[in-house]
Design an enzyme around this catalytic site. Structure first.
Site, PDB file in Angstrom:
ATOM      1  N   GLN A  47      42.850  50.694  -8.200  1.00 50.47           N
ATOM      2  CA  GLN A  47      42.713  50.048  -9.684  1.00 50.47           C
ATOM      3  C   GLN A  47      42.706  51.559 -10.349  1.00 50.47           C
ATOM      4  O   GLN A  47      41.741  52.203 -10.202  1.00 50.47           O
ATOM      5  CB  GLN A  47      41.508  49.304  -9.886  1.00 50.47           C
ATOM      6  CG  GLN A  47      41.270  49.037 -11.523  1.00 50.47           C
ATOM      7  CD  GLN A  47      40.440  50.132 -12.100  1.00 50.47           C
ATOM      8  OE1 GLN A  47      39.500  50.725 -11.553  1.00 50.47           O
ATOM      9  NE2 GLN A  47      40.521  50.072 -13.444  1.00 50.47           N
ATOM     10  N   TYR A  66      42.467  53.372 -14.296  1.00 50.29           N
ATOM     11  CA  TYR A  66      42.439  53.505 -15.739  1.00 50.29           C
ATOM     12  C   TYR A  66      43.139  54.508 -16.195  1.00 50.29           C
ATOM     13  O   TYR A  66      43.002  55.710 -15.422  1.00 50.29           O
ATOM     14  CB  TYR A  66      40.950  53.338 -16.054  1.00 50.29           C
ATOM     15  CG  TYR A  66      40.107  52.380 -16.278  1.00 50.29           C
ATOM     16  CD1 TYR A  66      39.994  51.409 -16.861  1.00 50.29           C
ATOM     17  CD2 TYR A  66      38.930  52.224 -14.908  1.00 50.29           C
ATOM     18  CE1 TYR A  66      39.122  50.194 -16.974  1.00 50.29           C
ATOM     19  CE2 TYR A  66      38.186  51.198 -15.246  1.00 50.29           C
ATOM     20  CZ  TYR A  66      38.363  50.279 -15.767  1.00 50.29           C
ATOM     21  OH  TYR A  66      37.327  49.037 -15.878  1.00 50.29           O
ATOM     22  N   ARG A  90      27.595  45.967 -24.541  1.00 47.18           N
ATOM     23  CA  ARG A  90      26.937  45.220 -23.389  1.00 47.18           C
ATOM     24  C   ARG A  90      25.371  45.116 -23.546  1.00 47.18           C
ATOM     25  O   ARG A  90      24.776  45.968 -23.183  1.00 47.18           O
ATOM     26  CB  ARG A  90      27.499  45.361 -21.876  1.00 47.18           C
ATOM     27  CG  ARG A  90      28.870  45.396 -21.556  1.00 47.18           C
ATOM     28  CD  ARG A  90      28.996  45.637 -20.310  1.00 47.18           C
ATOM     29  NE  ARG A  90      30.559  45.891 -20.311  1.00 47.18           N
ATOM     30  CZ  ARG A  90      31.369  46.855 -19.360  1.00 47.18           C
ATOM     31  NH1 ARG A  90      30.295  47.416 -18.460  1.00 47.18           N
ATOM     32  NH2 ARG A  90      32.414  46.953 -19.068  1.00 47.18           N
ATOM     33  N   SER A 120      43.104  38.075 -16.564  1.00 42.25           N
ATOM     34  CA  SER A 120      41.743  38.402 -16.558  1.00 42.25           C
ATOM     35  C   SER A 120      41.272  38.669 -17.874  1.00 42.25           C
ATOM     36  O   SER A 120      41.977  39.349 -18.550  1.00 42.25           O
ATOM     37  CB  SER A 120      41.639  39.658 -15.469  1.00 42.25           C
ATOM     38  OG  SER A 120      40.171  40.289 -15.588  1.00 42.25           O
ATOM     39  N   HIS A 147      38.290  40.303 -17.685  1.00 44.05           N
ATOM     40  CA  HIS A 147      37.336  41.496 -17.475  1.00 44.05           C
ATOM     41  C   HIS A 147      36.006  40.782 -17.031  1.00 44.05           C
ATOM     42  O   HIS A 147      34.845  41.517 -17.383  1.00 44.05           O
ATOM     43  CB  HIS A 147      37.242  42.600 -18.379  1.00 44.05           C
ATOM     44  CG  HIS A 147      37.188  43.890 -17.674  1.00 44.05           C
ATOM     45  ND1 HIS A 147      38.002  44.950 -17.840  1.00 44.05           N
ATOM     46  CD2 HIS A 147      36.146  44.429 -17.170  1.00 44.05           C
ATOM     47  CE1 HIS A 147      37.826  45.916 -17.324  1.00 44.05           C
ATOM     48  NE2 HIS A 147      36.531  45.754 -17.124  1.00 44.05           N
ATOM     49  N   ARG A 177      33.526  40.985 -19.847  1.00 39.41           N
ATOM     50  CA  ARG A 177      32.681  42.128 -20.015  1.00 39.41           C
ATOM     51  C   ARG A 177      33.290  43.205 -21.120  1.00 39.41           C
ATOM     52  O   ARG A 177      32.873  44.113 -21.456  1.00 39.41           O
ATOM     53  CB  ARG A 177      32.551  43.144 -18.661  1.00 39.41           C
ATOM     54  CG  ARG A 177      31.838  42.417 -17.337  1.00 39.41           C
ATOM     55  CD  ARG A 177      31.889  43.108 -16.315  1.00 39.41           C
ATOM     56  NE  ARG A 177      31.486  44.393 -16.127  1.00 39.41           N
ATOM     57  CZ  ARG A 177      30.208  44.678 -15.962  1.00 39.41           C
ATOM     58  NH1 ARG A 177      29.283  43.752 -15.962  1.00 39.41           N
ATOM     59  NH2 ARG A 177      29.846  46.023 -15.880  1.00 39.41           N
ATOM     60  N   ASP A 233      41.458  36.366 -12.053  1.00 40.63           N
ATOM     61  CA  ASP A 233      40.198  36.575 -11.602  1.00 40.63           C
ATOM     62  C   ASP A 233      39.325  35.985 -12.746  1.00 40.63           C
ATOM     63  O   ASP A 233      39.747  35.848 -13.809  1.00 40.63           O
ATOM     64  CB  ASP A 233      39.471  38.009 -11.381  1.00 40.63           C
ATOM     65  CG  ASP A 233      39.803  38.899 -12.441  1.00 40.63           C
ATOM     66  OD1 ASP A 233      39.609  38.530 -13.887  1.00 40.63           O
ATOM     67  OD2 ASP A 233      39.681  40.140 -12.329  1.00 40.63           O
ATOM     68  N   GLY A 234      38.052  35.845 -12.616  1.00 41.53           N
ATOM     69  CA  GLY A 234      36.938  35.384 -13.538  1.00 41.53           C
ATOM     70  C   GLY A 234      36.283  34.026 -13.339  1.00 41.53           C
ATOM     71  O   GLY A 234      36.958  32.914 -13.385  1.00 41.53           O
ATOM     72  N   ARG A 257      33.873  30.788  -7.873  1.00 39.60           N
ATOM     73  CA  ARG A 257      32.603  30.792  -7.092  1.00 39.60           C
ATOM     74  C   ARG A 257      32.649  29.763  -5.953  1.00 39.60           C
ATOM     75  O   ARG A 257      31.983  29.657  -4.958  1.00 39.60           O
ATOM     76  CB  ARG A 257      31.405  30.296  -8.116  1.00 39.60           C
ATOM     77  CG  ARG A 257      31.107  31.472  -9.026  1.00 39.60           C
ATOM     78  CD  ARG A 257      30.748  32.692  -8.565  1.00 39.60           C
ATOM     79  NE  ARG A 257      30.296  33.683  -9.487  1.00 39.60           N
ATOM     80  CZ  ARG A 257      30.952  34.405 -10.291  1.00 39.60           C
ATOM     81  NH1 ARG A 257      32.327  34.364  -9.851  1.00 39.60           N
ATOM     82  NH2 ARG A 257      30.689  35.184 -11.413  1.00 39.60           N
ATOM     83  N   ARG A 296      31.847  39.673  -8.900  1.00 38.53           N
ATOM     84  CA  ARG A 296      30.014  39.721  -8.823  1.00 38.53           C
ATOM     85  C   ARG A 296      29.728  39.224  -7.463  1.00 38.53           C
ATOM     86  O   ARG A 296      28.818  39.755  -6.978  1.00 38.53           O
ATOM     87  CB  ARG A 296      29.608  39.045 -10.017  1.00 38.53           C
ATOM     88  CG  ARG A 296      29.545  39.729 -11.425  1.00 38.53           C
ATOM     89  CD  ARG A 296      28.939  38.795 -12.487  1.00 38.53           C
ATOM     90  NE  ARG A 296      29.108  39.422 -13.875  1.00 38.53           N
ATOM     91  CZ  ARG A 296      30.170  39.249 -14.859  1.00 38.53           C
ATOM     92  NH1 ARG A 296      30.977  38.208 -14.457  1.00 38.53           N
ATOM     93  NH2 ARG A 296      30.079  39.987 -15.872  1.00 38.53           N
TER      94      ARG A 296
END
Length: 375
Positions: A144, A146, A181, A268, A270, A273, A301-302, A305, A325
């Protein structure tokens, strides 16, 4: 460092039988600051809740007496690599907050579950060290990226990932600025400077967002060198690696991504976030899939579960999902064993859900898996 992980004993606590069972244990073991960093989102964290609610709203359509005599499976090929199942470990930063061995333990866990792992630019271990451990595991690796204000440094990062054997480049495009955040702020979490990250040593961080009272925070030079669409075309010209753009929600951006050379997309938000009150990734997925119309793979993603969540995402057009997570919570609780267990639980639940909806292979999963209420 890797030897320490292999020789240490890690045990999954009794009673952990589902992915969500890990979070209470992780909260006990993490510092308050680390838990806030892993669990928190932007502002009021509304999008985090929407990510889960979107999955919970969808109903599955069970089918009975399907013929599985010819077998089946969850294997797939993406960008020239084979994956045993469509569940990848998402790029997440600072695994060292969960365990001293950090991403070394994570990649061992991912390999144990035969899962792909996307390594973050902001990992606590260098991308070369992680790749070295991955060669002895079964974890396909993507990197990944940035796009840094220093484009030369960015190009060097890309070349390092190529040299280390990473199979694809995942460019995160939805975070040109650091989100506010509030949970992290209240807990007192302080992020390290970019140049202190293992993969960013030597980066000159001249552009820092700061403003005195009454001045503009963003529009006084900070965004002048933020990434633009032409940077994607620039990256495309630097590498033969497949390039996926992560952070796509709007169909218009999906189209622009393809025009600028993207080989894949990751729908996504994020993990909630970056910008609060944006839609759940699952809600945005169908629009992006329609726009792409099969030209490139679309992942998401996101909020994943459960294995049923994976099935729903695939039914709406995703080729695979990424999980963040829960893997960090597993890492904090049981090291590489916890990471492997989280990913294995999701795979097992996916296989059960496939069997109960009449799907022997991933190719059998279609929008017909989703229950549609009669008008």
């Amino acid at each position: 460092m890797s030897d320490a992980v292999v020789t240490r004993q890690f045990d999954v606590p009794p009673g952990v039988v589902a992915v969500e069972d890990y979070e209470p244990f992780a909260r006990e073991r993490l510092s308050p600051e680390a838990y806030a960093y892993y669990s928190g989102g932007a502002a009021d964290e509304i999008t985090i809740g929407w990510n889960r609610a979107a999955f919970e709203r969808l109903k599955l359509r069970p089918r009975v007496l399907a013929d599985f005599a010819r077998g089946g499976g969850t294997g797939l090929d993406l960008f020239g690599q084979h994956f045993e199942h469509p569940i990848l470990m998402a790029p997440t930063a600072h695994h060292g907050l969960a365990l001293p061995e950090a991403e070394i333990a994570s990649v061992i866990g991912a390999g144990g579950a035969r899962a792909g792992m996307v390594v973050s630019t902001e990992a606590d271990v260098t991308l070369e060290e992680i790749a070295g451990v991955a060669r002895h595991s079964a974890a396909p690796l993507w990197f990944q990226l940035y796009i840094q204000h220093d484009r030369g440094f960015t190009a060097d990062l890309l070349r390092r990932a190529e040299a280390a054997g990473y199979g694809a480049l995942v460019v995160t495009v939805d975070a040109p600025v650091h989100a506010l955040r509030n949970r992290e702020q209240r807990a007192g979490y302080r992020a390290p400077k970019l140049s202190q990250h293992a993969n960013l040593r030597g980066l000159h961080t001249r552009h820092v967002a700061e403003a005195a009272l009454g001045e503009s925070l963003m529009f006084r030079g900070f965004l002048d060198v933020a990434a633009r669409w032409e940077d994607i075309a620039w990256l495309r010209g630097l590498t033969r690696l497949p390039i996926l753009l992560k952070g796509i929600l709007a169909p218009e951006d999906a189209e622009l991504a393809l025009r600028h050379g993207a080989d894949g997309l990751i729908v996504s938000n994020h993990g909630g976030r970056v910008l609060d009150t944006v839609p759940a990734s699952l809600e945005a997925l169908p629009g992006v899939v329609r726009q792409v119309a099969g030209r490139v793979p679309v992942l998401m993603d996101g909020g994943v579960r459960r294995g049923t969540d994976v099935l729903k995402a695939l039914a709406l057009g995703a080729a695979a999902v990424l999980v963040g997570r829960p893997c960090l919570y597993g890492l904090a609780v049981a090291g590489p064993a916890g990471v492997a267990h989280v990913l294995h639980l999701l795979r097992c639940e996916l296989e059960i859900a496939m069997a109960l909806t009449g799907c022997a292979r991933l190719a059998d999963i279609s929008p017909g898996v989703i229950w549609r209420d009669e008008a």
